[in-house]
Enzyme design. Structure first.
Site: not given
Ligand code: ARG
Length: 459
Positions: A156-157, A278, A284, A286, A291, A318, A323, A326
């Site tokens: 601990t610590h 290294s 070394k 590593n 890391e 929307y 977008q 993603k």
């Molecule tokens: N490439 C767009 C996205 O990933 C798809 C949806 C586009 N929709 C629109 N109303 N422009 O969100």
């Protein structure tokens, strides 16, 4: 530049810079299989509901399957100038089928289309991550089975505190990973509702069958609200949280391994295949892998913050901001997979230096609690026993000895309750063996938790 599909109301072509700025195909192209899967379900439903003819539906489905095969085989390359993967596939379909291809997008918007694609894509990714995290947990359980008697200091610590075993330490991570698996399952379950049929935001005037597309795609049910259907990205945040926690667990473990590899600890030695040298210091070795895992945890946490910040001010439904979901969630998914895949073989080839662990546990008065408990078991109140032991530790430090080597006369000078059997009571092996409370480090207690973990992991 090709004409956009939505070019009807525009008198000019989109500026080349804006087109590049707007385009998402560089990162959403990876969802092409799921986009086609969603489109096949949609076309099937359109045909069955009589919204398009059965014949057109079948032609579209065959066309989509052809595109899928051609992308898979490399015969068809994604066009980097396309606006996104949805537009690319629809344009390619129309190129191949003419007017029939133009019927696919009836009663659908890219807004419900993209929402379905990410869900399908992440559903597959979660399965892969689940399998990897489970494999890591199983690797640790198997290592723990080998080390139920390997004594090491518990901290601990970052100060030596009480003796434990290496198996006990490893099992702590197994339980974290078991919770990670539960979180992945949970996220998957809550995510598995189908937005298709929500349209742009307000459903559709066609007589569609949302249950059919939902069933065809293996979802639990259609999402009950079309606005929520197109604007929900909670599942990305939830998955982001689950992934951040997986990384947090790997990162804490990595930090320990980094310390254990140092000359100051020397509890483990990495296999040469999983360490680096290294360019200047010949001595070394590593622990770069650990890391990097610790470093990439910051990046995955960043992805989670990106998602939360992107969503927090968005009005329904929307918005193009979405977008940005993603790259963040894909980055988190990719990095977690990469880290777990590299961590597993690094761990299973790591040499455990048992003697160094034991020697470290033998120093630092790690058995002082047990010395106090010895007196308590002879009837003394714990606080008094604690104080006497503290005084004895101070005497040891002054004389340069340990509690194990302090003469019995010094013990007896403090209280007559001390007898020769104190040495047995404070020996490292006794200290560990007797910590047999549920969840404790004694070999028997750890064997119990190993079998509980095996059950939880369905082994
Ligand atoms: N490439 C767009 C996205 O990933 C798809 C949806 C586009 N929709 C629109 N109303 N422009 O969100």
């Amino acid at each position: 530049m090709a004409d956009m599909m939505w070019a009807g109301r525009f008198s000019k072509q989109v500026d080349a810079g804006v087109n590049a700025f707007n385009s998402s195909i560089a990162f959403d192209g990876r969802m092409y299989r799921h986009d086609i899967q969603g489109s096949i379900a949609h076309a099937t439903m359109l045909g069955d509901c009589g919204i398009i003819s059965k014949e057109d539906s079948l032609t579209i489905i065959e066309g989509l399957k052809g595109i899928l095969a051609d992308i898979d085989s490399g015969k068809l390359e994604l066009d980097p100038n396309a606006e996104d993967i949805h537009m690319f596939i629809e344009a390619e379909l129309t190129k191949r089928l003419g007017d029939v291809g133009k019927r696919l997008h009836t009663s659908r918007s890219r807004n419900d289309q993209v929402a379905v694609d990410i869900r399908l894509y992440l559903r597959d990714e979660i399965k892969e991550i689940y399998a990897l995290v489970k494999e890591l947990a199983v690797t640790l359980v198997n290592m723990a089975i080998q080390h139920t008697e390997t004594i090491m200091p518990g901290y601990t610590h970052l100060q030596r505190a009480q003796p434990i075993t290496f198996a006990h330490h490893l099992m702590a991570y197994v339980w974290m990973l078991i919770r990670d698996l539960e979180r992945l399952e949970d996220t998957s379950k809550r995510m598995n509702y189908c937005p298709l049929g929500s349209g742009a935001l307000a459903g559709t005037t066609y007589k569609t069958n949302r249950k059919q597309t939902s069933d065809l795609l293996g979802f639990t049910a259609p999402m009950p609200n079309s606005l929520d259907g197109v604007s929900d990205r909670d599942f990305c945040v939830e998955l982001g949280c689950a992934l951040s926690l997986i990384m947090t667990h790997l990162s804490r473990f990595s930090e320990e391994i980094i310390m254990w590899c140092s000359w100051e600890f020397k509890f483990v030695e990495l296999d040469d295949a999983f360490a680096t040298g290294s360019s200047i210091m010949p001595q070394k070795k590593n622990p770069d892998v650990t890391e990097l895992i610790r470093g990439k945890t910051g990046r995955v946490n960043g992805d989670l913050v990106t998602l939360l910040s992107m969503l927090k001010g968005l009005p329904l439904a929307y918005n193009k901001d979405m977008q940005e979901d993603k790259e963040a969630i894909f980055d988190a998914v990719d990095n977690v997979k990469l880290c777990v895949k590299t961590f597993i073989p690094m761990l299973s080839t790591m040499r455990v230096l048992k003697d160094n662990m034991r020697n470290a546990a033998a120093k630092g008065f790690i058995n002082a609690t047990d010395c106090a408990d010895y007196l308590v078991k002879k009837g003394m109140p714990f606080r008094d026993a604690y104080k006497i032991t503290g005084t004895l530790v101070a005497q040891c430090i002054e004389k340069g000895v340990t509690l194990e080597t302090l003469p019995i006369a010094d013990y007896k000078a403090m209280t007559d309750l001390f007898n020769q059997d104190v040495y047995e009571a404070i020996s490292l092996d006794t200290c560990v063996r007797e910590r047999k409370s549920e969840g404790g480090p004694s070999p028997d207690a750890v064997k119990e938790q190993i079998s509980l973990a095996q059950k939880a992991l369905k082994l």
